[in-house]
Design a protein around this motif. Sequence first.
Motif, mmCIF file in Angstrom:
data_model
loop_
_atom_site.group_PDB
_atom_site.id
_atom_site.type_symbol
_atom_site.label_atom_id
_atom_site.label_comp_id
_atom_site.label_asym_id
_atom_site.label_seq_id
_atom_site.Cartn_x
_atom_site.Cartn_y
_atom_site.Cartn_z
ATOM 1 N N ILE A 12 0.845 -1.199 0.000
ATOM 2 C CA ILE A 12 0.000 0.000 0.000
ATOM 3 C C ILE A 12 0.876 1.243 0.000
ATOM 4 O O ILE A 12 0.620 2.188 -0.751
ATOM 5 C CB ILE A 12 -0.973 -0.011 1.199
ATOM 6 N N ASP A 13 1.925 1.265 0.826
ATOM 7 C CA ASP A 13 2.837 2.411 0.841
ATOM 8 C C ASP A 13 3.459 2.656 -0.531
ATOM 9 O O ASP A 13 3.556 3.791 -0.985
ATOM 10 C CB ASP A 13 3.956 2.206 1.865
ATOM 11 N N ASP A 14 3.878 1.581 -1.183
ATOM 12 C CA ASP A 14 4.528 1.712 -2.488
ATOM 13 C C ASP A 14 3.572 2.130 -3.593
ATOM 14 O O ASP A 14 3.999 2.677 -4.611
ATOM 15 C CB ASP A 14 5.190 0.389 -2.896
ATOM 16 N N ASN A 15 2.280 1.854 -3.432
ATOM 17 C CA ASN A 15 1.310 2.103 -4.488
ATOM 18 C C ASN A 15 0.218 3.085 -4.094
ATOM 19 O O ASN A 15 -0.797 3.189 -4.779
ATOM 20 C CB ASN A 15 0.675 0.774 -4.913
ATOM 21 N N SER A 16 0.428 3.817 -3.022
ATOM 22 C CA SER A 16 -0.624 4.695 -2.508
ATOM 23 C C SER A 16 -0.974 5.835 -3.454
ATOM 24 O O SER A 16 -2.034 6.434 -3.336
ATOM 25 C CB SER A 16 -0.242 5.254 -1.135
ATOM 26 N N HIS A 17 -0.111 6.115 -4.403
ATOM 27 C CA HIS A 17 -0.361 7.210 -5.343
ATOM 28 C C HIS A 17 -1.348 6.822 -6.443
ATOM 29 O O HIS A 17 -1.806 7.673 -7.189
ATOM 30 C CB HIS A 17 0.957 7.686 -5.960
ATOM 31 N N VAL A 18 -1.679 5.544 -6.535
ATOM 32 C CA VAL A 18 -2.659 5.083 -7.528
ATOM 33 C C VAL A 18 -3.896 4.560 -6.810
ATOM 34 O O VAL A 18 -3.878 4.345 -5.600
ATOM 35 C CB VAL A 18 -2.068 3.981 -8.444
ATOM 36 N N GLY A 19 -4.939 4.323 -7.559
ATOM 37 C CA GLY A 19 -6.155 3.799 -6.960
ATOM 38 C C GLY A 19 -5.952 2.385 -6.436
ATOM 39 O O GLY A 19 -5.511 1.509 -7.161
ATOM 40 N N ILE A 20 -6.236 2.189 -5.177
ATOM 41 C CA ILE A 20 -6.116 0.875 -4.538
ATOM 42 C C ILE A 20 -7.462 0.564 -3.913
ATOM 43 O O ILE A 20 -8.073 1.422 -3.290
ATOM 44 C CB ILE A 20 -5.030 0.900 -3.440
ATOM 45 N N ASP A 21 -7.896 -0.680 -4.070
ATOM 46 C CA ASP A 21 -9.127 -1.064 -3.381
ATOM 47 C C ASP A 21 -8.880 -2.306 -2.536
ATOM 48 O O ASP A 21 -7.842 -2.961 -2.627
ATOM 49 C CB ASP A 21 -10.292 -1.250 -4.348
ATOM 50 N N LEU A 22 -9.841 -2.598 -1.706
ATOM 51 C CA LEU A 22 -9.726 -3.709 -0.765
ATOM 52 C C LEU A 22 -9.496 -5.035 -1.472
ATOM 53 O O LEU A 22 -8.684 -5.855 -1.028
ATOM 54 C CB LEU A 22 -10.987 -3.777 0.103
ATOM 55 N N GLU A 23 -10.164 -5.241 -2.594
ATOM 56 C CA GLU A 23 -10.037 -6.505 -3.322
ATOM 57 C C GLU A 23 -8.614 -6.721 -3.827
ATOM 58 O O GLU A 23 -8.087 -7.836 -3.776
ATOM 59 C CB GLU A 23 -11.040 -6.570 -4.481
ATOM 60 N N TYR A 51 -5.173 3.138 6.598
ATOM 61 C CA TYR A 51 -3.738 3.055 6.356
ATOM 62 C C TYR A 51 -3.372 3.744 5.045
ATOM 63 O O TYR A 51 -2.370 4.467 4.967
ATOM 64 C CB TYR A 51 -3.284 1.591 6.333
ATOM 65 N N LEU A 52 -4.190 3.540 4.014
ATOM 66 C CA LEU A 52 -3.951 4.166 2.711
ATOM 67 C C LEU A 52 -3.980 5.686 2.828
ATOM 68 O O LEU A 52 -3.086 6.374 2.311
ATOM 69 C CB LEU A 52 -4.989 3.689 1.701
ATOM 70 N N VAL A 53 -4.984 6.218 3.502
ATOM 71 C CA VAL A 53 -5.082 7.671 3.656
ATOM 72 C C VAL A 53 -3.874 8.199 4.422
ATOM 73 O O VAL A 53 -3.274 9.212 4.035
ATOM 74 C CB VAL A 53 -6.402 8.061 4.353
ATOM 75 N N ARG A 54 -3.492 7.522 5.478
ATOM 76 C CA ARG A 54 -2.324 7.958 6.259
ATOM 77 C C ARG A 54 -1.044 7.877 5.450
ATOM 78 O O ARG A 54 -0.170 8.732 5.564
ATOM 79 C CB ARG A 54 -2.216 7.137 7.535
ATOM 80 N N SER A 55 -0.930 6.849 4.609
ATOM 81 C CA SER A 55 0.241 6.727 3.742
ATOM 82 C C SER A 55 0.310 7.904 2.775
ATOM 83 O O SER A 55 1.375 8.504 2.583
ATOM 84 C CB SER A 55 0.183 5.410 2.971
ATOM 85 N N ARG A 56 -0.818 8.250 2.191
ATOM 86 C CA ARG A 56 -0.854 9.397 1.280
ATOM 87 C C ARG A 56 -0.504 10.688 2.006
ATOM 88 O O ARG A 56 0.218 11.532 1.468
ATOM 89 C CB ARG A 56 -2.228 9.500 0.629
ATOM 90 N N LEU A 57 -0.990 10.835 3.215
ATOM 91 C CA LEU A 57 -0.672 12.034 3.998
ATOM 92 C C LEU A 57 0.815 12.099 4.333
ATOM 93 O O LEU A 57 1.420 13.182 4.300
ATOM 94 C CB LEU A 57 -1.515 12.086 5.266
ATOM 95 N N ARG A 58 1.419 10.955 4.660
ATOM 96 C CA ARG A 58 2.872 10.934 4.929
ATOM 97 C C ARG A 58 3.648 11.363 3.696
ATOM 98 O O ARG A 58 4.582 12.167 3.785
ATOM 99 C CB ARG A 58 3.318 9.537 5.373
ATOM 100 N N HIS A 59 3.263 10.833 2.543
ATOM 101 C CA HIS A 59 3.951 11.204 1.297
ATOM 102 C C HIS A 59 3.756 12.689 0.991
ATOM 103 O O HIS A 59 4.699 13.376 0.588
ATOM 104 C CB HIS A 59 3.456 10.356 0.128
ATOM 105 N N ALA A 60 2.560 13.178 1.202
ATOM 106 C CA ALA A 60 2.278 14.593 0.954
ATOM 107 C C ALA A 60 3.085 15.479 1.894
ATOM 108 O O ALA A 60 3.637 16.503 1.466
ATOM 109 C CB ALA A 60 0.789 14.878 1.115
ATOM 110 N N ALA A 61 3.189 15.098 3.144
ATOM 111 C CA ALA A 61 3.953 15.890 4.107
ATOM 112 C C ALA A 61 5.415 15.981 3.696
ATOM 113 O O ALA A 61 6.030 17.049 3.797
ATOM 114 C CB ALA A 61 3.829 15.285 5.507
#
Length: 85
Positions: A12-23, A51-61
């Motif tokens: 998820i961390d490595d791919n958080s910049h693209v659309g990820i879904d639960l499946e 976790y995905l939202v937090r990962s995106r926020l970490r990258h944005a920060a």
Amino acid sequence: DRRRAVEAALWIDDNSHVGIDLEQAARLADLSPFHFLRLFSNVLGVTPHQYLVRSRLRHAARLLTDDDIAVTDIAYDVGFGDLSN
């Protein structure tokens, strides 16, 4: 099982910049979405979506401190689909 959840979190961390879904994440862990959600939440203490939202926020920060890029551009670059996020 713990290893599957941690590997999924790293993915998820490595791919958080693209659309990820639960499946997708569940397939990666070779679990049903229901079991993946339970395992991930038990191991990491948050749902995969949180976790995905937090990962995106970490990258944005990181981008906000290192670069002179508009906040709007950073939001889209890290995977947020609209500015309300």
